[in-house]
Design a protein around this motif. Sequence first.
Motif, short mmCIF file in Angstrom:
data_model
loop_
_atom_site.label_atom_id
_atom_site.label_comp_id
_atom_site.label_asym_id
_atom_site.label_seq_id
_atom_site.Cartn_x
_atom_site.Cartn_y
_atom_site.Cartn_z
N GLU A 137 73.50 33.70 42.05
CA GLU A 137 73.17 35.01 42.72
C GLU A 137 73.90 35.35 43.74
OE1 GLU A 137 68.85 36.34 42.99
OE2 GLU A 137 68.21 34.22 42.30
N ILE A 138 75.04 34.68 44.16
CA ILE A 138 75.83 35.08 45.27
C ILE A 138 76.41 36.60 45.05
CG2 ILE A 138 78.31 34.35 45.84
CD1 ILE A 138 76.45 33.01 47.51
N GLN A 139 76.96 36.68 43.55
CA GLN A 139 77.60 38.02 43.56
C GLN A 139 76.72 39.02 43.59
OE1 GLN A 139 80.72 38.51 40.86
NE2 GLN A 139 80.95 40.65 40.82
N ASP A 140 75.47 39.07 43.23
CA ASP A 140 74.41 39.93 43.30
C ASP A 140 74.23 40.34 44.71
OD1 ASP A 140 74.23 39.94 40.81
OD2 ASP A 140 72.36 38.82 40.56
N ALA A 141 74.25 39.26 45.46
CA ALA A 141 73.93 39.30 46.96
C ALA A 141 75.00 39.98 47.82
CB ALA A 141 73.63 38.00 47.70
N ARG A 142 76.28 39.41 47.40
CA ARG A 142 77.57 39.95 47.91
C ARG A 142 77.76 41.44 47.45
NH1 ARG A 142 79.55 36.89 52.11
NH2 ARG A 142 79.52 34.84 51.47
N THR A 143 77.21 41.92 46.37
CA THR A 143 77.50 43.09 45.96
C THR A 143 76.70 44.20 46.71
OG1 THR A 143 78.24 42.67 43.69
CG2 THR A 143 77.45 44.80 43.89
N LEU A 144 75.32 43.83 46.72
CA LEU A 144 74.28 44.59 47.36
C LEU A 144 74.58 44.65 49.00
CD1 LEU A 144 71.52 45.79 47.02
CD2 LEU A 144 70.58 43.82 47.65
N THR A 145 75.15 43.76 49.39
CA THR A 145 75.71 43.77 50.71
C THR A 145 76.70 44.73 51.02
OG1 THR A 145 74.68 41.51 51.37
CG2 THR A 145 76.30 42.48 52.75
N GLU A 146 77.46 44.52 50.22
CA GLU A 146 78.76 45.48 50.26
C GLU A 146 78.48 46.87 49.92
OE1 GLU A 146 82.99 46.27 50.92
OE2 GLU A 146 81.73 44.39 51.28
N LEU A 147 77.53 47.05 49.06
CA LEU A 147 76.95 48.24 48.89
C LEU A 147 76.46 49.18 50.09
CD1 LEU A 147 76.51 50.72 46.85
CD2 LEU A 147 74.32 49.77 46.38
N THR A 148 75.59 48.36 51.06
CA THR A 148 75.24 48.84 52.36
C THR A 148 76.27 49.00 53.13
OG1 THR A 148 74.42 46.68 52.81
CG2 THR A 148 72.85 47.88 51.68
N THR A 149 77.16 48.12 53.38
CA THR A 149 78.36 48.21 53.94
C THR A 149 79.09 49.49 53.75
OG1 THR A 149 78.60 45.74 54.28
CG2 THR A 149 80.35 47.18 54.95
N THR A 150 79.25 49.72 52.38
CA THR A 150 80.00 51.05 51.97
C THR A 150 79.31 52.39 52.43
OG1 THR A 150 79.25 50.74 49.90
CG2 THR A 150 81.28 50.05 50.06
N VAL A 261 84.94 60.03 53.91
CA VAL A 261 85.06 60.32 52.86
C VAL A 261 85.63 58.77 52.17
CG1 VAL A 261 86.85 61.47 51.12
CG2 VAL A 261 85.96 62.80 53.03
N MET A 262 86.19 58.25 52.90
CA MET A 262 86.58 56.60 52.37
C MET A 262 85.33 55.99 52.28
SD MET A 262 89.66 55.36 54.59
CE MET A 262 90.22 56.38 56.04
N GLY A 263 84.28 56.33 52.95
CA GLY A 263 82.90 55.54 52.60
C GLY A 263 82.23 55.97 51.37
N ALA A 264 82.57 57.42 51.10
CA ALA A 264 82.06 57.84 49.72
C ALA A 264 82.76 57.06 48.81
CB ALA A 264 82.09 59.46 49.69
N GLY A 265 83.90 56.88 48.86
CA GLY A 265 84.87 56.40 47.73
C GLY A 265 84.43 55.00 47.61
N ALA A 266 84.01 54.21 48.74
CA ALA A 266 83.34 52.78 48.86
C ALA A 266 81.98 52.58 48.18
CB ALA A 266 83.22 52.39 50.41
N VAL A 267 81.33 53.74 48.34
CA VAL A 267 80.05 53.67 47.64
C VAL A 267 80.37 53.72 46.07
CG1 VAL A 267 77.91 55.16 47.08
CG2 VAL A 267 78.61 54.74 49.53
N LEU A 268 81.20 54.68 45.70
CA LEU A 268 81.54 54.47 44.27
C LEU A 268 82.13 53.06 43.71
CD1 LEU A 268 83.35 58.01 43.92
CD2 LEU A 268 81.14 57.37 43.18
N GLY A 269 82.89 52.63 44.72
CA GLY A 269 83.41 51.11 44.13
C GLY A 269 82.26 50.00 44.16
N GLY A 270 81.19 50.34 45.16
CA GLY A 270 80.27 49.37 45.04
C GLY A 270 79.20 49.40 43.76
N GLY A 271 79.10 50.62 43.32
CA GLY A 271 78.48 51.04 42.00
C GLY A 271 79.06 50.46 40.90
N VAL A 272 80.47 50.56 40.97
CA VAL A 272 81.38 49.98 39.72
C VAL A 272 81.35 48.44 39.75
CG1 VAL A 272 83.60 49.66 38.79
CG2 VAL A 272 83.07 51.87 39.77
N ALA A 273 81.22 48.04 40.76
CA ALA A 273 81.14 46.23 41.11
C ALA A 273 79.96 45.78 40.64
CB ALA A 273 81.46 45.83 42.28
N MET A 274 78.63 46.57 40.66
CA MET A 274 77.52 46.18 40.23
C MET A 274 77.49 45.98 38.77
SD MET A 274 74.66 48.29 42.22
CE MET A 274 74.14 47.88 43.94
N ALA A 275 78.21 46.86 38.09
CA ALA A 275 78.14 46.58 36.60
C ALA A 275 79.31 46.10 35.82
CB ALA A 275 77.96 47.98 36.04
#
Length: 416
Positions: A137-150, A261-275
Amino acid sequence: MSSYLRVLRHPDFRFLFFGQSASAVGDQVVVVALALYITQRTGSATDLGLVLAAQTLPVVGLLLFGGVWADRLPRARIMIAADGARAALHGVLAALILTGGASVLEMVVIEALFGAARAFFQPAYTGLMAQVTPAEEIQDARTLTELTTTLSLLAGPAIGTALTLGLGAGQAFALDAATFVFSALMLARVRPRPAPGASASVVRELAGGWREVRSRAWVWVTIAAFAGAVLCVYAQWYSLAPGIAKHVYGSAGVFGVLESVMGAGAVLGGGVAMAWRPRRPLFIGLVAILAWPVQDAVFALGAPLVAVIGCAVLTGFGWSLMGIFWETLLARHIPTGALSRVSSYDWMGSLALLPVGFVIAGPLASAFGARTVLGVGSVLGLAMLGLALVPRSTRELGYGPSAHQLIDDVKVEPGG
């Protein structure tokens, strides 16, 4: 999203996650608050560069030792101590600002001590993540953590800009101090799985960590490329962009808007990384992050703000993908017993030239013009990031079986 949220069923990860989510928002508030406060107070890119360099230099100098001790001592305790120190330091800075203003010298001292605490926190955090999360579950944890960071990259700069230009920078630093207190309280409840201990000397452990790095071209070449890009792109952006925004776009607050705005782009990136689980994640991440120096170049040219905003979205998107893929790959390919030391080499190498970049930004801008320095730096940074794609292992690296890292954990010995 529900599949990623399932990782929160692990209590230790949940406490770590909540604490770091709050702290991440505070960190992003301070990034903008510091830049805007100094720009308002002195208007000097050199002063801003000195304060930023003071924070970064201890990080670079102490990260390796932070990594060693994070592999020797309970990581959660190290992180609690670092959080307590940083809460106190930014609490003092908030008080100074609220009672008449902090001098550049006072900020240099406080931020230097702040950076020293961060040098011990970051490697411990990387190692602790692997102790509280199952390998599969490492990538799930990393992705969720990165999403909150973004998400913090979206909210933090907006809050920092509003507080600094509205109520004042003192409130921004007070908020950051409060987030560190909350993080420490959450960490006090974490009970991680035991990690392989280390009984070798500090020198042997450092050597062991270096062997883990140098044996993987995809690790050390990427670190080297980012060292150059951080010098030419990151340092120049945070030293010069607030002033350029004020003179070219009419307000230093535009800098805070672009950060959001960079943060908004990062949120999009985190969403893509989830799937998305690409076959070559590191290659994809490095290609995506090429938008970063391009954004600096467009900004330096004084392009229409809408164009700069579009580039900022792509920059955040690229950073998010690269961050998630990189941290996941380290966690899956590096033995847990050496992960904090490898993380310390990663951070130290990537940031090694950052203090130099902060210090030279102001004088170079005075000699050649801020926009010229930022533009030339973006071109050099683009070339350096391109070089990171040269190793075949970088272009072809995949996630690998989760058992790989677990087997290495059993084999790892003190000192690597």
